[in-house]
Design a protein around this motif. Structure first.
Motif, short mmCIF file in Angstrom:
data_model
loop_
_atom_site.label_atom_id
_atom_site.label_comp_id
_atom_site.label_asym_id
_atom_site.label_seq_id
_atom_site.Cartn_x
_atom_site.Cartn_y
_atom_site.Cartn_z
N ASN A 114 0.82 -1.21 0.00
CA ASN A 114 0.00 0.00 0.00
C ASN A 114 0.86 1.26 0.00
O ASN A 114 0.92 1.97 -0.99
N THR A 115 1.51 1.54 1.09
CA THR A 115 2.30 2.76 1.21
C THR A 115 3.76 2.52 0.84
O THR A 115 4.24 1.39 0.84
N GLU A 118 5.65 0.90 3.70
CA GLU A 118 5.34 -0.52 3.77
C GLU A 118 6.15 -1.30 2.74
O GLU A 118 6.61 -2.41 3.01
N GLY A 264 6.12 3.29 -5.34
CA GLY A 264 4.95 3.78 -4.62
C GLY A 264 4.50 5.09 -5.21
O GLY A 264 4.70 5.36 -6.39
N LYS A 265 3.90 5.93 -4.40
CA LYS A 265 3.42 7.27 -4.76
C LYS A 265 2.71 7.30 -6.11
O LYS A 265 1.51 7.06 -6.17
N PRO A 273 -3.55 4.72 -2.29
CA PRO A 273 -2.16 4.34 -2.00
C PRO A 273 -1.84 2.97 -2.60
O PRO A 273 -2.52 1.99 -2.29
N SER A 275 1.70 0.58 -3.62
CA SER A 275 3.15 0.41 -3.66
C SER A 275 3.46 -1.01 -4.07
O SER A 275 2.57 -1.87 -4.12
#
Length: 411
Positions: A114-115, A118, A264-265, A273, A275
């Motif tokens: 997700n992030t 992470e 990510g991002k 989100p 990643s």
């Protein structure tokens, strides 16, 4: 220099909304006093109806701008069908997302999370497990070499190997197993690698530190050292990757392929989100069921949006646009050196601008820009970061840079 407080005078609704948010929020951020209500492309509109040019793009999470039609359509379509299954089951968007992201990276396997933090934590776990099972490092002795000035996230493991006191102080004790060397120093890196080293984890360009670009040949040297030493090269491309620098990945500028990409991002298109850790089977294959997971990682909505992002990048259009507009960015910023700016670093549509301390702090410059309808972000006191959406027009970019020139030259 016009201050943000002056700008907000008379804007009662915006001021009230800002103060209400600050009153009920933990102060882990120091936001500019603007309250955004809507956005499109490279422009945001506040609750008072005032428009702002976004030169931050959510720290590269909004590489494709606000409300990109293709990404919004992908999200809307998926919302009508399925949003979450957990990884206990396989959904119908999962295979395409993993296959096409793997192809974009030239790697065999994808582990969606997700992030960004992470994903970095995942890469650390994978590198250690690879070190024990493949390289043969004795249990609990794995070491990972990192660079000074790094920013890989905010978890306790990650801030434990940060040298930023704001990120680190007050959050210990920290996990062992990390060795820090100066960014860009190949000799120091070589000296730090030993038999227990399992990985070198670096950002090809250090964004949070002010868009610090290593010396030419550094990434080649990292690749060679990792290959000859039998350790993994883990590239944190969370901010630098996915088109920002005028190439798909920042490592591409030296034609270097790491063993592991951490992404990510921008992968979430500014909508959700998303990643991922991407590597070949001999690396990610060390994980087995039950050893790592995420309830929301690789969920259907995330995969639908992420897949559209990957397909947009596969055309090369956005990378080329970042490279082309990056020339304008570099030329206009270089012209400010000696005129309120003491240093500039650019790569594609990404820049670190060091403000002359004699005219004020980076925060003061960002407040003055906000008063002129431009939003940017300061870092480390005297530096501001510029990361416009890749969809920004040349005219809008030039206008935003005009505002910066006026601010620093008339301070």
């Amino acid at each position: 220099m016009t201050t943000a407080a002056t700008m907000l005078a008379g804007q009662e609704k915006g001021r009230e909304e800002f103060e209400r948010a600050e009153a009920r929020t933990a102060h882990n951020y120091h936001p500019l006093p603007v309250v955004v209500a809507s956005a499109e492309g490279a422009w945001m509109t506040d609750v008072e109806g005032r428009r702002y040019l976004d030169l931050l793009a959510g720290y590269s999470a909004l590489n494709f701008g606000h409300g990109h039609p293709g990404l919004v359509a992908a999200a809307h379509a998926q919302l009508d069908h399925l949003t979450l299954t957990s990884r206990a089951f396989v959904h119908d968007r999962f295979a395409d997302f993993c296959a096409e992201l793997g192809d974009l990276c030239g790697k065999e396997l994808v582990l969606p999370m997700n992030t960004g933090a992470e994903a970095v934590e995942t890469a650390i776990k994978v590198a250690r497990k690879w070190g024990y099972e493949v390289k043969g490092v004795p249990a609990d002795r794995a070491r990972i070499v990192v660079a000074a000035g790094n920013f890989h996230g905010r978890t306790t493991t990650i801030v434990g190997f940060s040298d930023d006191p704001d990120a680190r102080d007050g959050f210990g004790p920290f996990a062992p197993g990390f060795v820090t060397v100066p960014f860009g120093d190949l000799a120091a890196l070589e000296a730090a690698i030993d038999d227990d080293t399992v990985a070198v984890l670096i950002e090809p360009i250090q964004g949070e530190s002010g868009v610090l670009i290593p010396p030419d040949g550094y990434l080649h040297g990292v690749r060679d050292l990792c290959t000859t030493s039998g350790v993994l090269f883990v590239a944190d491309e969370i901010q630098a990757g996915l088109g920002r620098t005028g190439a798909t990945f920042a490592c591409d500028h030296e034609e270097v392929v790491p063993d592991v990409y951490v992404l990510g991002k921008a992968l979430g298109g500014g909508i959700v989100p998303v990643s991922a850790v991407v590597a070949d089977r001999d690396v990610l294959g060390v994980l087995r069921p039950g050893q790592h997971g995420s309830t929301f990682g690789g969920n259907p909505l995330a995969c639908a949006v992420g897949l559209e992002v990957v397909r947009m990048l596969a055309t090369g259009e956005h990378q080329a646009r970042a490279a082309e507009l990056g020339v304008l960015l570099r030329e206009r910023l270089d012209a400010l050196v000696g005129r309120g700016v003491v240093g500039v670093r650019t790569r594609g549509l990404w820049a670190g601008v060091d403000i002359d301390p004699a005219i004020g702090t980076g925060r003061m410059v960002c407040e003055a820009l906000m008063a002129r309808g431009v939003l940017a972000k300061d870092t480390h006191g005297s530096t501001i970061r510029l990361a416009p959406p890749l969809v920004i027009s040349a005219d809008d970019l030039a206008w935003g840079l005009d505002q910066l020139a006026d601010v620093v030259s008339h301070a």
